[in-house]
Design an enzyme around this catalytic site. Structure first.
Site, short mmCIF file in Angstrom:
data_model
loop_
_atom_site.label_atom_id
_atom_site.label_comp_id
_atom_site.label_asym_id
_atom_site.label_seq_id
_atom_site.Cartn_x
_atom_site.Cartn_y
_atom_site.Cartn_z
CG HIS A 20 -2.02 1.13 1.21
ND1 HIS A 20 -3.27 1.18 0.78
CD2 HIS A 20 -1.82 2.41 1.54
CE1 HIS A 20 -3.61 2.29 0.79
NE2 HIS A 20 -2.83 3.12 1.41
CB CYS A 21 2.01 3.39 -2.48
SG CYS A 21 3.12 4.81 -2.87
#
Length: 310
Positions: free
Chosen positions: A166-167
């Site tokens: 998850h960025c």
């Protein structure tokens, strides 16, 4: 009538003798079924994660890009006496910036491969008509039936197919459906940063040889501060995005996501060549559309169809 939550609990505890034998076997006997049978594609639907941290990081990303745009145009290019230099570099910088922001938008607003939520019910599992020896995997957190290689994201609150990580900078997971756009975003940001650094160095050398008051429409102290800040920004983003780009390309070529590498999960999927893995992410066949954030890849479906009919 039971609520979806209670029905999900029934599935988690393995209640229901009619389907317990075919749906819940010993771990060493588990054979995952095709993801197409238990997931629905929503890659074309609008997707946005309402996460405060991610939204702030995404806004900061755009503001930093706009700052670089401001310094490049109004501090370096427009005051330049060389019209050809300004047009060539201005056009190149703006094209790369546009592609970077478009890639960021696609990575942020594209469903990364979310598994339908709340479908891990007894009724739905029975409707799959599983064969003996077949099982389904379920997530107790989002009450969903998840295919092989799917992982739960605590920020998106969904299970994501081929989730890499998850960025927060794109306010989204990087998964099966948007990995191409994330890779393009890191690549174009790295190119924008490199180009900005080149122009900063050139402008410093130009101003040292000429009068500082003539090489910029701003005062000399303001010009120096703006250029130094842009230099730090460009250097930082060049290093960060280059490393991220290389990591993503390596992950694609080895067909192993970041989470799978971190958890050292046992490889249960068929091994493919690096070229096939690249085409599965960017599309088939190789073309300039690989570098376009406006082109939606087929994720190797066309190639798989050709192989199955060969």
């Amino acid at each position: 009538m039971k609520s979806p939550v209670h029905r999900c609990r029934d599935v988690e505890h393995g209640r229901g003798q009619a389907w317990a034998g075919s749906s819940f076997l010993q771990p060493e006997q588990r054979i995952p079924i095709s993801k197409d049978a238990i997931t629905s594609s929503s890659a074309s639907a609008m997707w946005f994660i309402k996460d405060a941290c991610g939204i702030i990081c995404a806004i900061i990303t755009w503001l930093l890009v706009f700052y670089a745009e401001f310094v490049v145009l109004f501090v370096m290019l427009l005051p330049s006496k060389n019209l050809t230099y300004s047009i060539v570099n201005g056009s190149l910088f703006n094209v790369l910036t546009f592609l970077a922001l478009a890639s960021h938008l696609r990575a942020m607003c594209t469903d990364p491969g979310a598994v339908p939520k709340g479908n891990a019910t007894k009724e739905y599992i029975e409707s799959l008509q599983l064969k003996p020896g077949q099982v389904v995997y379920k997530c107790p957190k989002c009450c969903s039936i998840k295919p092989d290689r799917a992982h739960h994201c605590s920020v998106c609150k969904r299970c994501i197919r081929k989730m890499d990580h998850h960025c927060p900078w794109v306010n989204n997971c990087v998964g099966e459906n948007n990995q191409k756009y994330f890779v393009l975003f890191t690549m174009y940001i790295a190119l924008v940063s490199l180009h900005a650094l080149f122009m900063v160095v050139f402008h410093f050398l130009y101003c040292f040889e000429d009068d500082w008051t003539k090489c910029s429409s701003f005062s000399p102290p303001a010009t120096v501060i703006l250029l130094i800040l842009l230099c730090f920004e460009g250097l930082l983003f060049l290093i960060f995005t280059s490393v991220m780009f290389g990591t993503q390309v390596h992950s694609i070529c080895t067909d192993e996501t970041g989470i799978e590498q971190l958890k050292k999960e046992e490889r249960r999927w068929a091994k493919k060549t690096k070229w096939m893995n690249l085409r599965a992410v960017f599309g088939h066949p190789l073309s300039l559309l690989w570098f376009s954030p406006f082109s939606t890849p087929d994720h190797g479906k066309a190639e798989t169809y050709q192989e199955s009919n060969a």
